[in-house]
Design a protein around this motif. Structure first.
Motif, mmCIF file in Angstrom:
data_model
loop_
_atom_site.group_PDB
_atom_site.id
_atom_site.type_symbol
_atom_site.label_atom_id
_atom_site.label_comp_id
_atom_site.label_asym_id
_atom_site.label_seq_id
_atom_site.Cartn_x
_atom_site.Cartn_y
_atom_site.Cartn_z
ATOM 1 N N LEU A 42 0.829 -1.210 0.000
ATOM 2 C CA LEU A 42 0.000 0.000 0.000
ATOM 3 C C LEU A 42 0.860 1.255 0.000
ATOM 4 O O LEU A 42 0.561 2.217 -0.710
ATOM 5 C CB LEU A 42 -0.929 -0.015 1.209
ATOM 6 C CG LEU A 42 -1.867 1.188 1.345
ATOM 7 C CD1 LEU A 42 -2.827 1.248 0.164
ATOM 8 C CD2 LEU A 42 -2.651 1.113 2.651
ATOM 9 N N CYS A 43 1.939 1.238 0.781
ATOM 10 C CA CYS A 43 2.836 2.398 0.793
ATOM 11 C C CYS A 43 3.506 2.583 -0.558
ATOM 12 O O CYS A 43 3.791 3.715 -0.970
ATOM 13 C CB CYS A 43 3.885 2.234 1.892
ATOM 14 S SG CYS A 43 3.235 2.308 3.576
ATOM 15 N N GLY A 44 3.763 1.466 -1.250
ATOM 16 C CA GLY A 44 4.354 1.588 -2.572
ATOM 17 C C GLY A 44 3.413 2.196 -3.594
ATOM 18 O O GLY A 44 3.856 2.815 -4.566
ATOM 19 N N VAL A 45 2.110 2.037 -3.378
ATOM 20 C CA VAL A 45 1.129 2.600 -4.315
ATOM 21 C C VAL A 45 0.779 4.040 -3.966
ATOM 22 O O VAL A 45 0.792 4.935 -4.825
ATOM 23 C CB VAL A 45 -0.145 1.729 -4.335
ATOM 24 C CG1 VAL A 45 -1.222 2.367 -5.200
ATOM 25 C CG2 VAL A 45 0.179 0.329 -4.846
ATOM 26 N N SER A 46 0.472 4.278 -2.691
ATOM 27 C CA SER A 46 -0.006 5.603 -2.284
ATOM 28 C C SER A 46 1.035 6.442 -1.572
ATOM 29 O O SER A 46 0.809 7.626 -1.330
ATOM 30 C CB SER A 46 -1.228 5.448 -1.368
ATOM 31 O OG SER A 46 -0.885 4.732 -0.203
ATOM 32 N N GLY A 47 2.184 5.855 -1.216
ATOM 33 C CA GLY A 47 3.181 6.595 -0.462
ATOM 34 C C GLY A 47 2.931 6.485 1.025
ATOM 35 O O GLY A 47 1.818 6.263 1.482
ATOM 36 N N GLY A 48 3.990 6.641 1.798
ATOM 37 C CA GLY A 48 3.871 6.545 3.240
ATOM 38 C C GLY A 48 3.375 7.830 3.860
ATOM 39 O O GLY A 48 2.977 8.779 3.184
ATOM 40 N N SER A 49 3.407 7.846 5.185
ATOM 41 C CA SER A 49 2.939 9.014 5.913
ATOM 42 C C SER A 49 3.966 10.143 5.833
ATOM 43 O O SER A 49 5.166 9.916 5.665
ATOM 44 C CB SER A 49 2.675 8.659 7.382
ATOM 45 O OG SER A 49 3.864 8.171 7.983
ATOM 46 N N ILE A 50 3.489 11.357 5.972
ATOM 47 C CA ILE A 50 4.352 12.541 5.936
ATOM 48 C C ILE A 50 4.871 12.797 7.342
ATOM 49 O O ILE A 50 4.112 12.771 8.309
ATOM 50 C CB ILE A 50 3.567 13.761 5.420
ATOM 51 C CG1 ILE A 50 2.990 13.457 4.033
ATOM 52 C CG2 ILE A 50 4.451 14.990 5.358
ATOM 53 C CD1 ILE A 50 2.087 14.543 3.510
ATOM 54 N N SER A 51 6.166 13.059 7.452
ATOM 55 C CA SER A 51 6.775 13.324 8.748
ATOM 56 C C SER A 51 7.697 14.526 8.629
ATOM 57 O O SER A 51 8.113 14.916 7.536
ATOM 58 C CB SER A 51 7.554 12.103 9.251
ATOM 59 O OG SER A 51 8.622 11.805 8.369
ATOM 60 N N PHE A 52 8.021 15.097 9.778
ATOM 61 C CA PHE A 52 8.920 16.253 9.791
ATOM 62 C C PHE A 52 10.316 15.865 9.306
ATOM 63 O O PHE A 52 10.966 16.631 8.598
ATOM 64 C CB PHE A 52 8.997 16.836 11.208
ATOM 65 C CG PHE A 52 7.716 17.458 11.660
ATOM 66 C CD1 PHE A 52 7.271 18.656 11.119
ATOM 67 C CD2 PHE A 52 6.937 16.844 12.627
ATOM 68 C CE1 PHE A 52 6.092 19.235 11.531
ATOM 69 C CE2 PHE A 52 5.755 17.412 13.050
ATOM 70 C CZ PHE A 52 5.323 18.607 12.509
ATOM 71 N N LYS A 53 10.761 14.680 9.682
ATOM 72 C CA LYS A 53 12.080 14.251 9.247
ATOM 73 C C LYS A 53 12.122 14.036 7.745
ATOM 74 O O LYS A 53 13.115 14.370 7.076
ATOM 75 C CB LYS A 53 12.466 12.955 9.960
ATOM 76 C CG LYS A 53 13.897 12.515 9.703
ATOM 77 C CD LYS A 53 14.228 11.255 10.497
ATOM 78 C CE LYS A 53 15.698 10.866 10.300
ATOM 79 N NZ LYS A 53 16.041 10.662 8.883
ATOM 80 N N GLY A 54 11.022 13.469 7.187
ATOM 81 C CA GLY A 54 10.978 13.291 5.749
ATOM 82 C C GLY A 54 11.015 14.610 5.004
ATOM 83 O O GLY A 54 11.695 14.756 3.982
ATOM 84 N N ILE A 55 10.302 15.599 5.524
ATOM 85 C CA ILE A 55 10.331 16.928 4.903
ATOM 86 C C ILE A 55 11.723 17.535 5.006
ATOM 87 O O ILE A 55 12.247 18.129 4.057
ATOM 88 C CB ILE A 55 9.277 17.836 5.557
ATOM 89 C CG1 ILE A 55 7.868 17.287 5.285
ATOM 90 C CG2 ILE A 55 9.407 19.258 5.061
ATOM 91 C CD1 ILE A 55 6.774 18.053 5.973
ATOM 92 N N GLN A 56 12.346 17.395 6.182
ATOM 93 C CA GLN A 56 13.690 17.926 6.369
ATOM 94 C C GLN A 56 14.683 17.271 5.422
ATOM 95 O O GLN A 56 15.510 17.950 4.788
ATOM 96 C CB GLN A 56 14.119 17.712 7.822
ATOM 97 C CG GLN A 56 15.529 18.195 8.130
ATOM 98 C CD GLN A 56 15.942 17.862 9.556
ATOM 99 O OE1 GLN A 56 15.140 17.329 10.322
ATOM 100 N NE2 GLN A 56 17.166 18.164 9.901
ATOM 101 N N ASP A 57 14.622 15.946 5.310
ATOM 102 C CA ASP A 57 15.535 15.250 4.400
ATOM 103 C C ASP A 57 15.298 15.654 2.955
ATOM 104 O O ASP A 57 16.253 15.800 2.180
ATOM 105 C CB ASP A 57 15.360 13.741 4.556
ATOM 106 C CG ASP A 57 15.791 13.243 5.920
ATOM 107 O OD1 ASP A 57 16.530 13.980 6.599
ATOM 108 O OD2 ASP A 57 15.377 12.132 6.319
ATOM 109 N N CYS A 58 14.044 15.840 2.591
ATOM 110 C CA CYS A 58 13.734 16.243 1.214
ATOM 111 C C CYS A 58 14.296 17.635 0.911
ATOM 112 O O CYS A 58 14.890 17.866 -0.149
ATOM 113 C CB CYS A 58 12.221 16.213 0.996
ATOM 114 S SG CYS A 58 11.690 16.648 -0.668
ATOM 115 N N ILE A 59 14.146 18.548 1.868
ATOM 116 C CA ILE A 59 14.669 19.906 1.663
ATOM 117 C C ILE A 59 16.194 19.883 1.558
ATOM 118 O O ILE A 59 16.794 20.516 0.679
ATOM 119 C CB ILE A 59 14.213 20.823 2.808
ATOM 120 C CG1 ILE A 59 12.693 21.011 2.748
ATOM 121 C CG2 ILE A 59 14.917 22.170 2.729
ATOM 122 C CD1 ILE A 59 12.141 21.802 3.909
#
Length: 1247
Positions: free
Chosen positions: A1021-1038
């Motif tokens: 399911l995460c592979g289809v719709s993506g996982g949950s959004i987190s502060f660490k994920g946003i930080q790593d993306c930036i």
């Protein structure tokens, strides 16, 4: 104490009873002197005169007998005392009174309260019963005989506080139930309070004259209030009958049911798992309504702007966002509370360091991590939803485009719902519409006979996930925001600003919260609401918002009524009735005249959501008491007993509580964990069909047969309970298993002939029979990770003495090996520990263990002189093996004959051989006693993906049969193991359902605790719709994008500069050379960068070069040399870089990294058969999975070379991991092994 006569001596003996110190014993003894009877003397003289001496002998014998009897009676009265028991009843801490009962007699007469709280509650309830009863009597509600009946009800309620009815008809458990004592007085107080309240409202004109009409019905008229009051008065008088047949549950069950039903039907909530969870969910909903009410009230007070007020836009934004958050919150707050405690009140106690050998359950930590990620995601998403909803509403789009916009949204929501929640689930069923012979939309696992991998995600599953996501998060919020805008002014005008704000808030929150939690039910409620109040009763509409609110309650109750009637009609159909006893045959014809009453009972039970249970399993149905969706009041789950969770001393005693069924429960434990990871994702992918709260499913495989009860279904989570049945069940269970696994595609019958059937369709008989079942096959190939079980007889290995000796020898060597390699060995050998103290007896060279278990036939080290296992013989046999194992340790340790290590190994080997006799209590080796056989079997387990047959059972059938079993066994006390109510009934799966009840009502071998599955734990399911959004994920993306921006800007900051490609790993081809930089990761040595040309490869450490410097330098070089770099050959380019000092002059081979595997369980052996990652080349992909490895397996200690690495969130798709872990591709022999980075240790660079 009784008063004695003056001639009798009185003996008092007082002492404290051994059972209770409050008991007093009084012994009274009386001796009476008897005299000769004068009548007997007169009779003797008369007889002597008449008969002479002939009868003198008989007279003397009678006299002697009489004297002996008198003396014996006198002696008995003197020897046998009369015992009187007194009980000390403590009125005050220092004052007591004597009661003429012993402890057991007093407990038989009165219930014993175990705490002061129970005493206080009992006194308060008794006082309230008396007070409220007094007020109802002086109000003169009752006349004549009804006064006596009402006083009888009062007396029964008060007496139940002293001596409760055991067992109660509504008791869910065997034995004494303390809670039932408070049920009668509590219900009496509630009903009397409602009577007085309704009477007060009916007597105050300013209350009942305020007309509150809804759909033309005045709910505040005096007649309506008096009607409700009289109904409750009749209900009070019927208390004896109501409690006799068990129509009212115990008070805690009723409280849970009441709070759950109000939260579901009033606020759009979900089911709850406990009383505390129900109270938490209800209070949470009340808090949110209170927060939103103020904004709605202020906005609706402005009659001109009303729903276009800016505060109303703020209200809509917050309503949507808070409804979204509530839909994603579970009723079980224990995990959330543990997270709060960790952050608010961190524990100062340090956790002891573990060396990895202790088994720790990873589930609590996973749940806390998952809930923490969900909370972070909710904070971000709720803020975005509030802003977007506010922006859309304040744009006046819901006002300007009305009513066209509303109808467009209605049609869109209805079409999407019908297609994706009705047609597609029907086409994916095993028998679509119960007339097609096979699924229209098939999975890849449908055709193969045996599955070998996880279920593949099909294209229609991906479409289903994304369309449902759009429906839940876009279409439905727009529909109800439009309804809020159009309905709020109308509601405010009719009911006023204050009441209108409450109605708008409650109705809006219910609609939005239900659409987020269970969108599969929204479309048909929406369609019925629009059609009914647009074409049928247009003039009776109270606004769409209120219409939808009441229509949702009505249709849900109507659906329950339909399910109940389907169960009843299916169960009593005369052509498939299965009589389990003579009573069933007797009750069948008598149930026919009461069919009309049965329909009324079904309607009443659907209104209050109560089970409709068959009485003793017959065709006569009765309404049971109300229950929550969880059904079972007890928090019951089984505890497995085996060698892993019991002391060794218990194993040597053969653990009387352990048997095959108990040991088999471990398979259901693993099945529960598998469902915990994958269930919600499978529900979203549509593999379980259309699912709602309370649904029941059966998973059927070769050995495993389990009932899965869906309890709470919310947005992103599902709470369930699994009930595992016996592997080889009873005859009735086997017949029902055959019924759910047999195929019907070959059935060609039509009535009495066999004309065949249309292609891909069922025959007439098969289609007809399928419609008379209380269950349907949802999927014939549901794939789930589990264990395949095969048992092999150990007779060939254990019957021959030579083979037994080999087995025991290897067994002893294995014990020595694991002892020597244990990281706790130094602690065991320390002189400060208790182990050395216990091994003092084994230090003696002449010590020998002469246990009968040891025999010279199977023990290599048996000492004939000692008739047992001696230390000397043990050292002669296994001394070399001990020294060999000790020499393999990294740390030196003494392994001589007199060393502590040899003593420890000697003692453990003796103990291990004794424990080998209890092999019947292991999961792998069983001592089977079945059908006259007595043999040992080796159970082989293969962890792989299993194929289950998924059957959806009518949930009202399950609830009804469960309620019937509880009533029959607990209240009616039917102990017959072959009772008719558990005999097989294929149309209802009666035996399998009744077997899954809580013990001792049923006999499941495993009942799981309530388990919650989250969307974040399903990788597909995460592979289809993506996982949950987190502060660490946003930080790593930036950070990642900022780094890429710096690299690109550095590379192209000068004219003619060299820019990097998208991967950031190479210098582009316009420099006529490439730079390959290996990804860096923590825990491994730095790799090298290289400049590759067609002729040579020049490598340098990556610490000596930065991409930004490289770009700047090459850019300046290109500007300085003009077209030299662009037109020159590759050797010139490399030479220029060497001149700049970036690279050494000599070439070097690539530095490869070598690792050692420490955890083979983290190998991804099926990654090459999936499309989650991109492989470096086809050769590696072909040799990178178990489909190529065959019998070869990865074991601990294997070493290999890392040839590739997949990193989470990597910008290069060729190097991107599909999970949140780095995956290494390790080259071992001719195979490539994908394994998690955490499962290996670095051995340094390969030379």
């Amino acid at each position: 104490m009784q008063q004695s006569n003056s001639n009798a001596p009185l003996c008092h003996c007082r002492h404290s009873s051994s059972e209770d110190s409050n008991s007093t014993v009084i012994i009274e003894s009386q001796a009476n002197h008897s005299s000769r009877d004068t009548d007997l003397e007169q009779e003797r003289r008369a007889l002597r005169e008449i008969y002479g001496d002939l009868l003198q002998y008989h007279i003397e014998e009678q006299e002697n007998t009489s004297n002996k009897s008198d003396r014996q009676q006198s002696k008995d009265k003197t020897v046998l005392p009369k015992v009187v028991y007194n009980y000390k009843f403590w009125v005050l801490p220092c004052k007591y009174i004597m009661i003429g009962f012993d402890r057991l007699a007093l407990m038989a007469l009165l219930d014993r309260n175990r705490s002061y709280a129970e005493n206080v509650v009992a006194i308060l309830l008794a006082t309230m019963v008396a007070t409220l009863g007094y007020y109802l009597l002086i109000k003169e509600y009752f006349k004549d005989f009804w006064i006596f009946l009402f006083c009888f009800v009062i007396g029964s309620c008060q007496y139940s506080l002293f001596k409760s009815v055991q067992p109660d008809a509504a008791s869910p458990m065997h034995g004494h139930n303390r809670i039932t004592a408070f049920s009668r007085p509590l219900y009496f107080c509630i009903c009397c309070s409602l009577v007085l309240l309704l009477d007060y409202c009916a007597s105050e004109p300013h209350l009942y004259q305020t007309r509150f009409t809804l759909y033309g019905v005045p709910f505040t008229s005096q007649e309506i209030l008096l009607l409700f009051r009289n109904v409750i008065l009749v209900l009070i008088l019927c208390f004896p009958i109501i409690f006799l047949i068990g129509l009212l549950p115990q008070c805690n069950t009723f409280t849970t049911y009441f709070l759950e039903q109000f939260d579901i039907h009033l606020f759009g909530g979900n089911a709850t798992s406990s009383l505390s969870g129900a109270l938490y969910s209800f209070c949470r909903s009340i808090l949110v309504v209170s927060m939103l009410f103020g904004l709605a009230y202020v906005a609706l007070q402005d009659s001109e702007l009303s729903s276009q007020h800016v505060l109303f836009s703020v209200f809509c934004g917050l309503l949507v966002s808070l409804s979204y958050h509530l839909s994603r919150s579970t009723s079980d707050f224990t995990v959330l509370w543990s997270i709060v405690k960790q952050h608010v009140w961190p524990s100062k106690e340090t956790q002891p360091a573990t060396d990895g050998t202790d088994i720790v359950d990873p589930l609590p930590e996973k749940l806390e991590k998952c809930v923490s990620e969900r909370l972070q995601s909710d904070i971000i998403v709720c803020a975005l939803i509030a802003i977007l909803a506010f922006a859309v509403h304040v744009s006046t789009v819901f006002t300007v485009l009305q009513p066209t916009l509303s109808y467009i949204l209605y049609i869109l929501a209805g079409v999407v719902g019908v297609v994706f929640h009705y047609f597609i689930p029907q086409m994916r069923k095993q028998l679509p519409w119960l007339c097609v012979a096979h699924p229209v939309m098939k999975n890849d696992e449908y055709t193969p006979f045996e599955v070998s991998d996880a279920a593949k995600v099909m294209w229609f599953e991906k479409v289903h996930v994304w369309i449902c996501f759009i429906e839940r998060n876009i279409i439905h919020p727009l529909v109800f925001m439009s309804a809020l805008t159009t309905s709020s002014p109308e509601i405010s005008i009719k009911f006023g600003s204050f009441a209108g704000a409450i109605i708008v808030t409650i109705c809006g929150m219910k609609a939005l919260r239900m659409s987020f939690s269970d969108p599969a039910r929204v479309y048909w409620i929406l369609i019925f609401t629009v059609l009914f109040f647009t074409f049928d009763f247009r003039m009776s509409s109270e606004s769409f918002l209120i219409d939808y609110f009441f229509m949702s309650v009505l249709l849900i109750k109507f659906y329950e009524y339909v399910l109940k009637m389907q169960f009843v009609i299916t169960y009593i159909a005369p052509w498939q009735i299965t009589w389990g006893s003579a009573f069933h045959a007797f009750a069948q014809p008598f149930s026919v005249p009461h069919s009309a009453m049965l329909f009324i009972q079904a309607a009443i039970s659907a209104l209050f959501s109560t089970p409709l249970n068959p009485f003793l399993g017959s065709a006569i149905f009765f309404t049971s008491y109300v229950r929550p969706i969880k059904f079972w009041e007890r928090d019951y789950n089984t505890k497995r007993v085996d060698h892993s969770n019991t002391r060794l001393a218990s194993q040597l005693d053969r653990m009387p509580g352990s048997d095959d069924n108990n040991l088999n429960s471990i398979f259901y434990e693993h099945l529960t964990r598998s469902l915990q990871h994958s269930l919600y994702g499978d529900l979203q992918l549509g593999r379980w069909g259309t699912v709602s709260q309370g649904d029941c499913y059966i998973l059927a495989s070769d050995y495993l047969n389990a009932l899965v009860h869906i309890i709470e279904l919310a947005n992103g989570l599902v709470t369930f309970q699994l009930r595992g049945l016996e592997f080889r069940g009873t005859y009735c269970q086997q017949r029902e298993v055959e019924a759910i696994t047999e195929g019907i595609e070959e059935d060609d019958g039509c009535c009495c002939c066999e004309p065949g059937h249309l292609p891909h369709m069922l025959s007439f008989n098969a289609a007809f029979n399928q419609r008379w079942l209380a269950w349907q096959v949802t999927s014939s190939k549901y794939v789930l990770e589990g264990y395949s079980i095969s048992d092999n007889s150990a007779a060939s290995m254990l019957q021959v003495f030579d083979l037994r000796k080999i087995l025991v020898t290897y067994y002893v060597k294995s014990i020595i090996y694991y002892v020597v390699r244990s990281p706790k060995l130094n602690d065991w050998l320390s002189t400060d520990g208790n182990i050395q103290e216990s091994l003092k007896a084994c230090v003696d060279k002449n010590y020998a263990d002469c246990d009968p278990t040891f025999t010279p036939n199977i023990d290599e080290d048996f000492d004939h002189r000692s008739s047992g296992i001696s230390r000397n013989a043990f050292c002669n046999t296994y001394g070399e093996w001990i020294q060999y194992c000790a020499n393999r340790r990294q740390q030196d340790i003494e392994a001589e004959r007199d060393s502590a290590l040899v003593t420890l190994c000697f003692a453990l080997c003796i103990l291990g051989r004794r424990a080998l006799g209890t092999a019947s209590h292991h999961l792998s080796a069983r001592h089977v006693l079945d059908d006259g056989t007595d043999e040992y079997k080796i159970i082989m387990l293969n962890k792989r993906y299993l194929s289950f047959r998924l059957i959806k059972v009518n949930r009202e059938c399950v609830r009804g049969l469960w309620a019937g079993q509880q009533q029959e066994l607990v209240f009616l006390r039917n102990r017959n193991p072959e009772r008719g109510s558990i005999q097989n009934a294929k149309q209802a799966l009666r035996n399998m359902i009744n077997s899954s009840c809580d013990q001792p009502i049923g006999y499941p071998i495993y009942v799981s605790p309530l388990t919650t599955s989250y969307s974040e734990t399903n990788q597909q399911l995460c592979g289809v719709s993506g996982g949950s959004i987190s502060f660490k994920g946003i930080q790593d993306c930036i950070i990642r994008h900022w780094s890429r921006l710096l690299e690109r800007c550095g590379a192209g900051c000068s004219s003619g500069g060299i820019s990097q490609d998208t991967g950031g790993d190479t210098i582009p081809q316009n420099v006529s050379s490439t730079v390959a930089i290996t990804d860096l990761h923590h825990g491994f040595p730095s790799h090298s960068s290289s400049i590759k040309t067609s002729d040579d490869t020049i490598r340098i450490p990556t610490q000596e070069i930065q991409m930004q410097q490289l770009g700047q330098l090459t850019g300046s070089m290109s500007s300085a040399t003009g077209s030299m770099l662009l037109t020159g050959n590759k050797r010139n380019s490399a030479a220029l870089l060497y001149i700049a000092g970036l690279y050494p002059s000599q070439t070097s081979e690539p530095i490869l990294q070598r690792v050692k595997i420490i955890d083979p369980s983290q190998v991804y052996d099926t990654l090459n058969s999936q499309k989650y990652v991109q492989w470096p080349n086809e050769h590696m992909k072909k040799h990178g999975g178990k489909n190529h490895w065959k019998d070869w397996t990865v074991t601990e200690g294997m070493e290999g070379t890392v040839v590739h690495r997949w990193i989470p969130c990597h910008f290069d798709s060729a190097k991107r991991s599909h999970i949140d872990k780095t995956i290494l591709l390790v080259h071992i022999e001719d195979k490539y092994v994908p394994i998690s980075e955490n499962a290996v240790v670095d051995l340094g660079a390969e030379v």
